[in-house]
Enzyme design. Sequence first.
Site, short mmCIF file in Angstrom:
data_model
loop_
_atom_site.label_atom_id
_atom_site.label_comp_id
_atom_site.label_asym_id
_atom_site.label_seq_id
_atom_site.Cartn_x
_atom_site.Cartn_y
_atom_site.Cartn_z
N ASP A 210 0.85 -1.20 0.00
CA ASP A 210 0.00 0.00 0.00
C ASP A 210 0.88 1.23 0.00
O ASP A 210 2.09 1.16 0.25
CB ASP A 210 -0.89 0.00 1.25
CG ASP A 210 -0.07 0.09 2.53
OD1 ASP A 210 0.00 1.17 3.13
OD2 ASP A 210 0.52 -0.95 2.92
N ASP A 212 1.64 4.55 2.07
CA ASP A 212 1.47 4.93 3.47
C ASP A 212 0.52 6.12 3.55
O ASP A 212 0.03 6.63 2.54
CB ASP A 212 2.85 5.25 4.07
CG ASP A 212 2.88 5.11 5.57
OD1 ASP A 212 2.47 4.05 6.07
OD2 ASP A 212 3.32 6.06 6.24
#
Length: 290
Positions: A210, A212
């Site tokens: 992902d 952050d």
Amino acid sequence: MDKMKLAVIGGSGLYELEALEDRRWVSVDTPWGAPSDEILTGTLGGVEMAFLPRHGRGHVHSPSEVPYRANIDALKRLGVTDVISVSACGSFREEMAPGDFVIVDQFIDHTFARDKSFFGTGCVAHVSVAHPTCPRLGDACHAAAREAGVRVHRGGTYLAMEGPQFSTMAESRMYREAWGADVIGMTNMPEAKLAREAELCYASVAMVTDFDSWHPDHGAVEISDIIRVMSGNGDKARRMIGRLPFLLGTQRDRCPHNCDRALEHAIMTAPDRRDPTLLARLDAVAGRVL
């Protein structure tokens, strides 16, 4: 030349290596306590291998509670020469997108609640971690990832945070903009430092799950999306690992970057002032120089 014995430390999403032949889970006792789990041993492509799930099967150890010293000591006792760390991470860079791999070559250690050295009072040592990963091993991981069809980046700075909570938005922006980090995780430190003290070649493969919290779309990401990416990354990691024995071979020369000689001039304590109890605990890690 030495016989190659390759270890993989698996992070979130990678708890097993099904492709190993002659598989056997073995228990290893260390002076630093029990490792995260039993260690899976076997062969792959004719190369002896060991696999250690960093968080334990079933993910029972939090990042702060992983027994890092026991893990590295146990691998050293098994005769491991080279260690590949595989771990999930967040990204601070648009170009390092979820599903990508990053071959880390630098760290910022922002952890504070972990034992970071095998040495201490009674036997003091200082090793260099200016270049904390092995370029030879990193090159092999990069080539293996490309052969496995993984989008991979060669080089990046990994910010190791304590956790277990993720970053605030302010922290995330600081790590990205002021500190210049590329990815963030919770487990590569002190692991990399301990591997250097144990004179093991170490490479870090960070698997992006992902962006952050700095990213404007971060709030739109569902946990189900992260789990899906993590599962896919585990499959990619297995393909990458499957290529490594053919790239590294069954024999290895001395490390050209001296990872396997890191303790050559590191121990500062005079021989007559060294603590016998600590020396006994160091038998696997520093036996070559002690």
